[in-house]
Design a protein around this motif. Sequence first.
Motif, short mmCIF file in Angstrom:
data_model
loop_
_atom_site.label_atom_id
_atom_site.label_comp_id
_atom_site.label_asym_id
_atom_site.label_seq_id
_atom_site.Cartn_x
_atom_site.Cartn_y
_atom_site.Cartn_z
N GLY A 1 -0.08 -3.03 1.90
CA GLY A 1 0.91 -3.56 1.27
C GLY A 1 0.76 -3.80 -0.21
O GLY A 1 1.66 -3.53 -1.04
N GLU A 2 -0.45 -4.43 -0.84
CA GLU A 2 -0.73 -4.42 -2.02
C GLU A 2 -0.73 -3.30 -2.86
O GLU A 2 -0.48 -3.17 -3.85
N ILE A 3 -1.51 -2.22 -2.27
CA ILE A 3 -1.53 -0.91 -2.85
C ILE A 3 -0.27 -0.46 -2.99
O ILE A 3 0.37 0.39 -4.16
N ASP A 4 0.65 -0.37 -1.96
CA ASP A 4 1.87 0.03 -1.92
C ASP A 4 2.92 -0.45 -3.18
O ASP A 4 3.78 0.29 -3.95
N TYR A 5 2.74 -1.77 -3.28
CA TYR A 5 3.40 -2.59 -4.24
C TYR A 5 3.02 -2.24 -5.89
O TYR A 5 3.68 -1.88 -6.77
#
Length: 270
Positions: free
Chosen positions: A17-21
Amino acid sequence: LHMLSGPGCPVCVTPDGEIDYAIALAHLPGVTVATFGDMIRVPGSRSSLQEARAAGADVRIVYSALDALEYAQEHPGRSVVMLGIGFETTAPGVAASLVQARELGIENYFVYSMHKLTPPAMRAILDAGEVRLDAILGPGHVTTIIGARAWNFLAQDYRIPCAVSGFEPLDILRALSMLADAVRNGNPQVANAYPRSVTSEGNTKAQLLMKDVFETCSVAWRGLGEMPSSGLKLRQEYAAHDAWLAFDPPPAATPATPTPGERGCLCGEV
């Protein structure tokens, strides 16, 4: 000796999720994402920053957060987002860039904090009870910042010895010898096998800098799940530079839960 790795490096424990953001930020018009080089190929749920850059996103590799701040100062027409990646080792440098940005009035510089804290993660792993450990080899670079006394809870609360080690072969052998002696003698304590870099109190200036800029928060770790008080987010005083508050990527870009399997990383198995 049977040695186990964990909880992982700060890059490989960063969840999907953090990388996608971060990737979603890079695709926004007028946004430049700055990152350390070791994050560029880590996969999110759909792609990586490297793939985003190949697709036209403005993703730049920097050696320090101050490089990203300098780029923001030189390009006032762009919003520059520094990805705050790393344990306590890199957090002070990112904090320093935020202090400088506020002092210089550089309003187009932002930080997306993905920083993780090691002692809370270690406590969570021990509390889970899934792995039986007789001793812990402590991280030298992290402990240079937080100080050897930050690990006292291992001996006091869990009766587990810890020896902080450097990264040269002799450093590691010395630390392992200290741990073997502590286990054999039934004497749990925190030993410092890296005295040329690590002190009991650590780098107090760096600690104060982190305390001024960040506050702790609950965050997810890839393969380990949500762990309380194991992350750092920007304090309200620095909200104007918080990428999480400043931008609004498409909701589909940030999955609410980590992708099952978390493609390309084996942190869960480790």
